[in-house]
Design a protein around this motif. Structure first.
Motif, PDB file in Angstrom:
ATOM      1  N   ARG A 157      -4.973  -1.494   0.441  1.00 40.04           N
ATOM      2  CA  ARG A 157      -5.441  -1.089   1.768  1.00 40.04           C
ATOM      3  C   ARG A 157      -6.606  -1.979   2.203  1.00 40.04           C
ATOM      4  O   ARG A 157      -6.689  -2.368   3.366  1.00 40.04           O
ATOM      5  CB  ARG A 157      -5.869   0.367   1.780  1.00 40.04           C
ATOM      6  CG  ARG A 157      -6.300   0.837   3.168  1.00 40.04           C
ATOM      7  CD  ARG A 157      -6.775   2.248   3.168  1.00 40.04           C
ATOM      8  NE  ARG A 157      -5.654   3.166   3.148  1.00 40.04           N
ATOM      9  CZ  ARG A 157      -5.778   4.467   3.358  1.00 40.04           C
ATOM     10  NH1 ARG A 157      -6.958   5.005   3.590  1.00 40.04           N
ATOM     11  NH2 ARG A 157      -4.719   5.243   3.328  1.00 40.04           N
ATOM     12  N   TRP A 217     -13.163   0.449   1.241  1.00 36.01           N
ATOM     13  CA  TRP A 217     -12.069   0.641   0.288  1.00 36.01           C
ATOM     14  C   TRP A 217     -12.342  -0.102  -1.018  1.00 36.01           C
ATOM     15  O   TRP A 217     -11.882   0.309  -2.083  1.00 36.01           O
ATOM     16  CB  TRP A 217     -10.730   0.200   0.872  1.00 36.01           C
ATOM     17  CG  TRP A 217     -10.269   1.107   1.973  1.00 36.01           C
ATOM     18  CD1 TRP A 217     -10.072   0.775   3.278  1.00 36.01           C
ATOM     19  CD2 TRP A 217      -9.978   2.500   1.884  1.00 36.01           C
ATOM     20  NE1 TRP A 217      -9.680   1.876   4.004  1.00 36.01           N
ATOM     21  CE2 TRP A 217      -9.616   2.950   3.168  1.00 36.01           C
ATOM     22  CE3 TRP A 217      -9.997   3.422   0.839  1.00 36.01           C
ATOM     23  CZ2 TRP A 217      -9.277   4.271   3.438  1.00 36.01           C
ATOM     24  CZ3 TRP A 217      -9.654   4.742   1.109  1.00 36.01           C
ATOM     25  CH2 TRP A 217      -9.298   5.145   2.384  1.00 36.01           C
ATOM     26  N   TRP A 254       0.831  -1.197   0.000  1.00 34.09           N
ATOM     27  CA  TRP A 254       0.000   0.000   0.000  1.00 34.09           C
ATOM     28  C   TRP A 254       0.872   1.256   0.000  1.00 34.09           C
ATOM     29  O   TRP A 254       0.630   2.183  -0.771  1.00 34.09           O
ATOM     30  CB  TRP A 254      -0.933  -0.036   1.212  1.00 34.09           C
ATOM     31  CG  TRP A 254      -1.679   1.225   1.450  1.00 34.09           C
ATOM     32  CD1 TRP A 254      -2.679   1.751   0.672  1.00 34.09           C
ATOM     33  CD2 TRP A 254      -1.494   2.138   2.531  1.00 34.09           C
ATOM     34  NE1 TRP A 254      -3.124   2.926   1.206  1.00 34.09           N
ATOM     35  CE2 TRP A 254      -2.408   3.191   2.358  1.00 34.09           C
ATOM     36  CE3 TRP A 254      -0.650   2.149   3.626  1.00 34.09           C
ATOM     37  CZ2 TRP A 254      -2.502   4.253   3.248  1.00 34.09           C
ATOM     38  CZ3 TRP A 254      -0.743   3.203   4.518  1.00 34.09           C
ATOM     39  CH2 TRP A 254      -1.668   4.242   4.317  1.00 34.09           C
ATOM     40  N   THR A 289       2.657   1.869  -3.525  1.00 33.08           N
ATOM     41  CA  THR A 289       1.843   1.933  -4.737  1.00 33.08           C
ATOM     42  C   THR A 289       1.099   3.267  -4.825  1.00 33.08           C
ATOM     43  O   THR A 289       0.528   3.714  -3.828  1.00 33.08           O
ATOM     44  CB  THR A 289       0.831   0.769  -4.741  1.00 33.08           C
ATOM     45  OG1 THR A 289       1.563  -0.452  -4.595  1.00 33.08           O
ATOM     46  CG2 THR A 289       0.033   0.731  -6.025  1.00 33.08           C
ATOM     47  N   ALA A 317      -1.895   5.943  -5.889  1.00 34.89           N
ATOM     48  CA  ALA A 317      -3.361   5.898  -5.980  1.00 34.89           C
ATOM     49  C   ALA A 317      -3.739   5.765  -7.448  1.00 34.89           C
ATOM     50  O   ALA A 317      -2.973   6.154  -8.315  1.00 34.89           O
ATOM     51  CB  ALA A 317      -3.951   7.164  -5.381  1.00 34.89           C
ATOM     52  N   PRO A 318      -4.871   5.215  -7.781  1.00 31.90           N
ATOM     53  CA  PRO A 318      -5.893   4.674  -6.896  1.00 31.90           C
ATOM     54  C   PRO A 318      -5.692   3.192  -6.555  1.00 31.90           C
ATOM     55  O   PRO A 318      -6.363   2.671  -5.675  1.00 31.90           O
ATOM     56  CB  PRO A 318      -7.182   4.847  -7.687  1.00 31.90           C
ATOM     57  CG  PRO A 318      -6.758   4.693  -9.115  1.00 31.90           C
ATOM     58  CD  PRO A 318      -5.360   5.275  -9.173  1.00 31.90           C
ATOM     59  N   GLN A 319      -4.757   2.512  -7.233  1.00 32.26           N
ATOM     60  CA  GLN A 319      -4.576   1.081  -7.001  1.00 32.26           C
ATOM     61  C   GLN A 319      -4.187   0.763  -5.565  1.00 32.26           C
ATOM     62  O   GLN A 319      -4.510  -0.299  -5.045  1.00 32.26           O
ATOM     63  CB  GLN A 319      -3.522   0.485  -7.951  1.00 32.26           C
ATOM     64  CG  GLN A 319      -3.922   0.508  -9.398  1.00 32.26           C
ATOM     65  CD  GLN A 319      -3.747   1.870 -10.047  1.00 32.26           C
ATOM     66  OE1 GLN A 319      -3.052   2.739  -9.548  1.00 32.26           O
ATOM     67  NE2 GLN A 319      -4.403   2.058 -11.179  1.00 32.26           N
ATOM     68  N   ARG A 320      -3.501   1.691  -4.924  1.00 25.64           N
ATOM     69  CA  ARG A 320      -3.042   1.428  -3.562  1.00 25.64           C
ATOM     70  C   ARG A 320      -4.194   1.138  -2.609  1.00 25.64           C
ATOM     71  O   ARG A 320      -4.038   0.400  -1.649  1.00 25.64           O
ATOM     72  CB  ARG A 320      -2.191   2.587  -3.063  1.00 25.64           C
ATOM     73  CG  ARG A 320      -2.996   3.825  -2.724  1.00 25.64           C
ATOM     74  CD  ARG A 320      -2.133   4.982  -2.336  1.00 25.64           C
ATOM     75  NE  ARG A 320      -1.347   4.607  -1.185  1.00 25.64           N
ATOM     76  CZ  ARG A 320      -0.909   5.450  -0.278  1.00 25.64           C
ATOM     77  NH1 ARG A 320      -1.179   6.728  -0.367  1.00 25.64           N
ATOM     78  NH2 ARG A 320      -0.192   5.034   0.732  1.00 25.64           N
ATOM     79  N   GLU A 321      -5.367   1.706  -2.885  1.00 24.00           N
ATOM     80  CA  GLU A 321      -6.490   1.505  -1.973  1.00 24.00           C
ATOM     81  C   GLU A 321      -7.030   0.078  -2.026  1.00 24.00           C
ATOM     82  O   GLU A 321      -7.626  -0.396  -1.064  1.00 24.00           O
ATOM     83  CB  GLU A 321      -7.583   2.536  -2.230  1.00 24.00           C
ATOM     84  CG  GLU A 321      -7.111   3.978  -2.116  1.00 24.00           C
ATOM     85  CD  GLU A 321      -6.266   4.324  -0.887  1.00 24.00           C
ATOM     86  OE1 GLU A 321      -6.273   3.589   0.123  1.00 24.00           O
ATOM     87  OE2 GLU A 321      -5.582   5.367  -0.925  1.00 24.00           O
TER      88      GLU A 321
END
Length: 130
Positions: free
Chosen positions: A47, A77, A35, A38, A40-44
């Protein structure tokens, strides 16, 4: 390249392996690293995975109230992600989390929820429970 076609962070692969062996704390750490690494938005999406592992970790500690918070956050999320995301069936993940939350809302004991609702997760989720 669309978000669901992008390559997964290698720490997610490690986290999934730990999660699937019920090493929820370790999985949480790998997901958190992914998280943080990476954008955003993939990091969420990562998460959400770290929240799921945190919820199951709390179930192992007999803390259903804390687990429910983790699962609720994960559900939030996942809300805006397409189906699939990284080849995960996000609709199935959301449905699964809703079932886990409902069981906790029905005041089922944390160990019962853990036993009845734990599923291994991976791309092409869902899988049968242990």
């Amino acid at each position: 390249m669309q978000a669901h076609e992008q390559k997964m962070n290698p720490n997610v692969v490690k986290g999934l392996a730990r999660f699937n062996r019920s090493a929820f704390y370790d999985a949480h750490e790998y997901f958190e690293t992914a998280w943080r690494e990476t954008p955003a938005p993939q990091r969420e999406f990562y998460r959400a995975l770290l929240q799921i592992s945190g919820g199951f970790y709390r179930l192992t500690q007999d803390n259903g109230k804390a687990a429910r918070k983790f699962f609720s956050h994960a559900l939030g999320w996942l809300a805006d992600f397409p189906d699939p995301q990284f080849n995960f069936d996000t609709a199935a993940l959301r449905s699964w989390l809703e079932q886990v939350i409902a069981a906790l809302d029905d005041e089922q004991p944390p160990q019962t929820v853990l036993k009845q609702y734990f599923h291994q997760i991976s791309p092409n989720f869902p899988h049968e429970s242990k």
